[in-house]
Design a protein around this motif. Structure first.
Motif, PDB file in Angstrom:
ATOM      1  N   THR A  99      28.163   1.531  13.935  1.00 34.77           N
ATOM      2  CA  THR A  99      28.048   1.633  15.381  1.00 34.77           C
ATOM      3  C   THR A  99      28.685   0.435  16.059  1.00 34.77           C
ATOM      4  O   THR A  99      29.120  -0.517  15.408  1.00 34.77           O
ATOM      5  N   ARG A 100      28.759   0.519  17.371  1.00 32.29           N
ATOM      6  CA  ARG A 100      29.124  -0.611  18.225  1.00 32.29           C
ATOM      7  C   ARG A 100      27.987  -0.807  19.223  1.00 32.29           C
ATOM      8  O   ARG A 100      27.392   0.170  19.688  1.00 32.29           O
ATOM      9  N   PRO A 101      27.671  -2.046  19.575  1.00 27.55           N
ATOM     10  CA  PRO A 101      26.568  -2.262  20.518  1.00 27.55           C
ATOM     11  C   PRO A 101      26.929  -1.820  21.920  1.00 27.55           C
ATOM     12  O   PRO A 101      28.104  -1.846  22.310  1.00 27.55           O
ATOM     13  N   ALA A 140      18.993  -0.887  23.129  1.00 26.48           N
ATOM     14  CA  ALA A 140      19.752   0.033  23.989  1.00 26.48           C
ATOM     15  C   ALA A 140      19.683   1.463  23.450  1.00 26.48           C
ATOM     16  O   ALA A 140      19.594   2.422  24.222  1.00 26.48           O
ATOM     17  N   ILE A 141      19.710   1.602  22.133  1.00 22.01           N
ATOM     18  CA  ILE A 141      19.633   2.940  21.529  1.00 22.01           C
ATOM     19  C   ILE A 141      18.261   3.548  21.786  1.00 22.01           C
ATOM     20  O   ILE A 141      18.132   4.741  22.108  1.00 22.01           O
ATOM     21  N   THR A 142      17.216   2.742  21.663  1.00 21.27           N
ATOM     22  CA  THR A 142      15.857   3.224  21.916  1.00 21.27           C
ATOM     23  C   THR A 142      15.708   3.666  23.368  1.00 21.27           C
ATOM     24  O   THR A 142      15.115   4.712  23.651  1.00 21.27           O
ATOM     25  N   ASN A 155      26.200   5.973   3.239  1.00 18.32           N
ATOM     26  CA  ASN A 155      27.565   6.304   2.849  1.00 18.32           C
ATOM     27  C   ASN A 155      28.151   7.470   3.642  1.00 18.32           C
ATOM     28  O   ASN A 155      29.260   7.920   3.360  1.00 18.32           O
ATOM     29  N   SER A 156      27.401   7.944   4.635  1.00 19.17           N
ATOM     30  CA  SER A 156      27.861   9.106   5.393  1.00 19.17           C
ATOM     31  C   SER A 156      28.817   8.737   6.514  1.00 19.17           C
ATOM     32  O   SER A 156      29.650   9.538   6.921  1.00 19.17           O
ATOM     33  N   GLY A 157      28.679   7.514   7.035  1.00 19.98           N
ATOM     34  CA  GLY A 157      29.510   7.096   8.152  1.00 19.98           C
ATOM     35  C   GLY A 157      28.991   7.533   9.501  1.00 19.98           C
ATOM     36  O   GLY A 157      29.636   7.310  10.529  1.00 19.98           O
ATOM     37  N   SER A 212      24.157   7.960  17.491  1.00 23.74           N
ATOM     38  CA  SER A 212      24.173   9.416  17.639  1.00 23.74           C
ATOM     39  C   SER A 212      23.149  10.104  16.743  1.00 23.74           C
ATOM     40  O   SER A 212      22.838  11.274  16.937  1.00 23.74           O
ATOM     41  N   SER A 213      22.629   9.375  15.753  1.00 22.91           N
ATOM     42  CA  SER A 213      21.670   9.963  14.809  1.00 22.91           C
ATOM     43  C   SER A 213      20.223   9.710  15.194  1.00 22.91           C
ATOM     44  O   SER A 213      19.318  10.347  14.660  1.00 22.91           O
TER      45      SER A 213
END
Length: 589
Positions: free
Chosen positions: A193-195, A275-277, A396-398, A403-404
Motif C-alpha cells: 500500500t501507500r499511505p 486513515a484506512i480504519t 504473497n498475493s499483492g 482495499s482489503s
C-alpha cells in the motif's frame, strides 16, 4: 599518486535490504514522512537542562554519546543565562520531582516533551487556546511554558538555534534518515500500500443570503497528513516519544536510532492504518457489538483496556502487521539462505538437514509471533490474532491492505476470537522459553542454519594467515558465486585486497587494489541484514574508514568511524579502534 574516492552514502551509511521500493532513490516525503528537528522541543529541553545549574543534577537523563557532547556544548553556550531565571527553573523542577518521586529521569522528561507540541512555533511559544481537552500529565507541566518563553527571551538560545538545527540534521542524516527509508519501504512493501497523505474534511459554512436568512454550504477542506521523525540530541537514549496531534504524527528520538529496531515501526504503522480504519468506519460499526463484547471480557482482568471499538480495531491491525512483517521478513531471508546452502551441499542427508533446520527456525518465528500477538491481545488488541491470520493470506498475493480492509472487517466473527489465548498457549510457552534461553546465552540469540560457508571461510583464513593472498582471493570469489548475498565473503574479499595493497609499491596498482577493497566493504554493508553479526558491521566500517583516511579524506573517515562507534562495544568488534582513530583525527584535522 593518490586518487579521490567517490562515496555512495546510501550504500555505506546504511544496511540495506532489497525491497520493491527502491530505498536508494525514494523520497520519503512522498510517503508522508519528514525527518526534521523541532525548535519548540529544542527550547523546552534546553530550558530543562538549566535545572542542572545548581548544586545537584535534577535532570540526568541518559543520552547518546553525541547527546552527551551536545549537552556540554549547550551548557557552555548558555553560561550567561540570568541567575534569577535559572533559580526559577530549578525551583519548578524540584517541586515537580517531589510530586513524582517514583518517576525515572526519562519519565520525568516525557510530559515536558509532549508539552512542547502544545505550544505555537518559535518565537512566540504561546499556550494552546483550548486546554480542557489536554490530558492531566500535560496540564501538570503547562505552567512550565512561561519559563520556556522567558528562557527564550533572556538566554542566548535564539542565536544558536540555527546552528543546533544544522547539527541535528547532520546527525540524523547518518543513521536516522537512511533507516527511515528502510523502515518505510519494508512496512509498505509488506502491506502492498501507500499511505494516505491527505484528508478531506467536510466543513459547514454559512453565507448571508438576505435579511435574516443564511445559505448553508458544505465545503471540502483538504488537510495534509504528516509523519514527523524528530531527531533530538537531548532525548533519553533508547526511548521514543510518540504523539498524534490531529493529522500530524510525531516520533521523537535520538538521531542515531535505527528505526528498523524501534517502536517507531508501530508509530508509522498507526499513521498508515488510522486513515484506512477511518475510511472503513461504517463497516466497523456493523461488528462493534462483537468487538465490544471481547473488550468487556478483557477489561475484567485489565481495567486499563480502552472500551473504544475503533481504537481496538486500529491497534489490533498495527500489532498484527508489526508482528507478521517481522516474521515474514526473517523467514524470507532464512529461506533464501537455505536455498543457497542446499545448492552447495552434495548428499541428500545434508539437504534434508538444512531443510529440517529451516523448518525449526520458521516454527520458532511463528511461536514468537504468537507470543507478541497474545501480549497485545491482553492489552486490548482483541482482533490481533484475526488480522494476523488475514495478513498471512495476503503476504504473497499483492493485495493492497487498504482495499482489503473492508472484506476483513465484514468477515470478522467475534465468537471465534474469545479463546485465542488458550489456543496459543503452547506456542507462547515455547517462545517464552526461547526468550529466556537467548537472555541467558546471548550467543544463541540469533538462530542460524548450520552454514557450510563458515567452515569454508575458516579454511580460507589459513591462506590469509600464510599471506597467500592470490589463492585466498580465488577461493573467496569461488565461494561468492554460490553465496552472492553473504556479507562475510565480501568483508573477507575486502580484507584480502587491503592486505595485498600493503605490499604493492607501484602507486597505480596500489590505488586499484584499494578501490577494489572499498567496493567489497561497501558490498558487505549493502548485503547485510538485521541478523548480520554487529561485529562484522563494526569491523567493516573501520576498514572502510581507514581507506578514506589513507587518501586524506578525513571528513568522510570521521563519519564512518562514528558509525562504527554507534554500533557499540560489541564482542569482537572495532569500537576501541574507531574511538582511537576518531580522537587522532580530531586532534590532527
Amino acid at each position: 599518486m593518490k586518487v579521490v574516492l567517490s562515496l555512495v552514502i546510501a550504500l555505506v551509511f546504511t544496511v540495506c535490504v532489497s525491497a520493491q521500493i527502491n530505498t536508494l532513490t525514494m523520497d520519503i516525503s512522498n510517503y508522508g514522512v519528514r525527518v526534521e528537528p523541532d525548535k519548540r522541543l529544542m527550547v523546552v529541553l534546553a530550558t530543562l537542562e538549566m535545572a542542572n545549574s545548581g548544586k545537584e543534577k535534577l535532570i540526568d537523563t541518559q543520552l547518546s554519546a553525541t547527546g552527551v557532547k551536545f549537552r556540554e556544548t549547550l551548557k557552555a553556550d548558555m553560561a550567561n543565562t540570568p541567575a534569577d531565571l535559572t533559580q526559577k527553573i530549578i525551583s519548578f523542577i524540584t517541586q515537580y520531582k517531589k510530586r513524582h518521586l517514583k518517576g525515572t529521569d526519562a519519565e520525568i522528561v516525557a510530559p515536558f516533551m509532549s508539552m512542547a507540541y502544545t505550544l505555537t512555533p518559535v518565537p512566540e511559544l504561546a499556550d494552546p487556546v483550548i486546554t480542557s481537552d489536554l490530558p492531566g500529565n500535560l496540564l501538570d507541566v503547562l505552567d512550565f511554558a512561561p519559563l520556556v518563553r522567558e528562557f527564550y527571551r533572556r538566554s542566548d538560545i535564539a542565536p544558536h538555534l540555527d546552528a543546533y538545527i544544522k547539527l541535528y540534521q547532520q546527525e540524523a542524516d547518518a543513521t536516522l534518515r537512511p533507516s527511515a527509508r528502510e523502515m518505510v519501504a519494508d512496512l509498505l512493501d509488506y502491506l502492498h500500500t501507500r499511505p494516505q497523505t491527505t484528508y478531506i474534511e467536510k466543513v459547514k459554512t454559512q453565507t448571508p443570503k438576505s435579511k435574516g436568512t443564511t445559505l448553508q454550504k458544505i465545503e471540502m477542506v483538504e488537510h495534509d497528513r504528516r509523519f514527523f521523525i524528530v531527531p533530538e540530541l537531548l532525548a533519553p537514549a533508547g526511548n521514543i516519544t510518540f504523539l498524534n496531534i490531529h493529522d500530524d504524527y510525531y516520533v521523537v528520538l535520538p538521531p542515531d536510532t535505527n528505526l528498523g529496531f524501534s517502536e517507531a515501526r508501530r508509530a508509522y504503522l498507526q499513521f498508515v492504518i488510522d486513515a484506512i480504519t477511518l475510511t472503513n468506519a461504517k463497516d466497523i460499526s456493523t461488528v462493534k457489538d462483537g468487538v465490544k463484547a471481547l473488550l468487556d471480557e478483557r477489561r475484567k482482568s485489565n481495567p486499563d483496556v480502552s472500551p473504544d471499538v475503533f481504537l481496538a480495531v486500529t491497534r489490533s491491525m498495527v500489532a498484527a502487521a508489526d508482528a507478521k512483517q517481522l516474521e515474514y521478513n526473517k523467514g524470507r531471508i532464512a529461506t533464501q539462505q537455505a536455498r543457497a546452502k542446499i545448492e552447495s551441499v552434495k548428499t541428500p542427508e545434508e539437504k534434508k538437514a538444512v531443510t529440517a533446520e529451516l523448518d525449526r527456525f520458521r516454527a520458532s518465528l511463528a511461536d514468537e509471533t504468537a507470543l507478541r500477538l497474545s501480549e497485545d491481545y491482553e492489552k486490548g488488541s482483541v482482533l490481533a490474532f484475526y488480522f494476523a491470520d488475514q495478513l498471512k493470506g495476503m503476504e504473497n498475493s499483492g493485495f493492497d491492505i487498504a482495499s482489503s480492509m473492508r472484506d476483513m472487517i465484514l468477515a470478522f466473527d467475534a465468537s471465534k476470537e474469545g479463546n485465542r489465548l488458550e489456543q496459543s498457549a503452547d506456542a507462547r510457552k515455547r517462545a517464552i522459553a526461547s526468550r529466556e534461553a537467548r537472555k541467558n546465552n546471548p550467543e544463541t540469540a540469533v538462530m542460524t542454519i548450520d552454514n557450510p560457508v563458515t567452515t569454508r571461510l575458516l579454511d580460507i583464513q589459513k591462506n590469509i594467515d600464510a599471506k597467500n593472498y592470490p589463492q585466498a582471493d580465488a577461493d573467496l570469489k569461488s565461494l561468492l558465486k554460490t553465496n552472492p548475498s553473504e556479507s562475510r565473503i565480501y568483508y573477507n574479499l575486502g580484507r584480502v585486497a587491503s592486505l595485498s595493497a600493503e605490499s604493492i609499491t607501484d602507486s597505480d596498482a596500489q590505488n586499484k587494489k584499494l578501490i577494489e577493497a572499498k567496493t567489497y566493504y561497501e558490498n558487505a554493508l549493502k548485503t547485510a541484514t538485521s541478523d548480520t553479526d554487529p561485529a562484522l558491521i563494526s569491523l567493516t566500517y573501520v576498514a572502510l574508514a581507514k581507506i578514506y583516511e589513507f587518501y586524506d579524506q578525513k571528513e568522510y573517515a570521521l563519519k564512518i568511524y562514528d558509525l562504527a562507534i554507534k554500533v557499540g562495544r560489541v564482542p569482537h568488534g572495532a569500537f576501541d579502534e574507531a574511538m582511537d582513530a576518531k580522537q587522532r583525527l580530531v586532534k590532527n584535522p
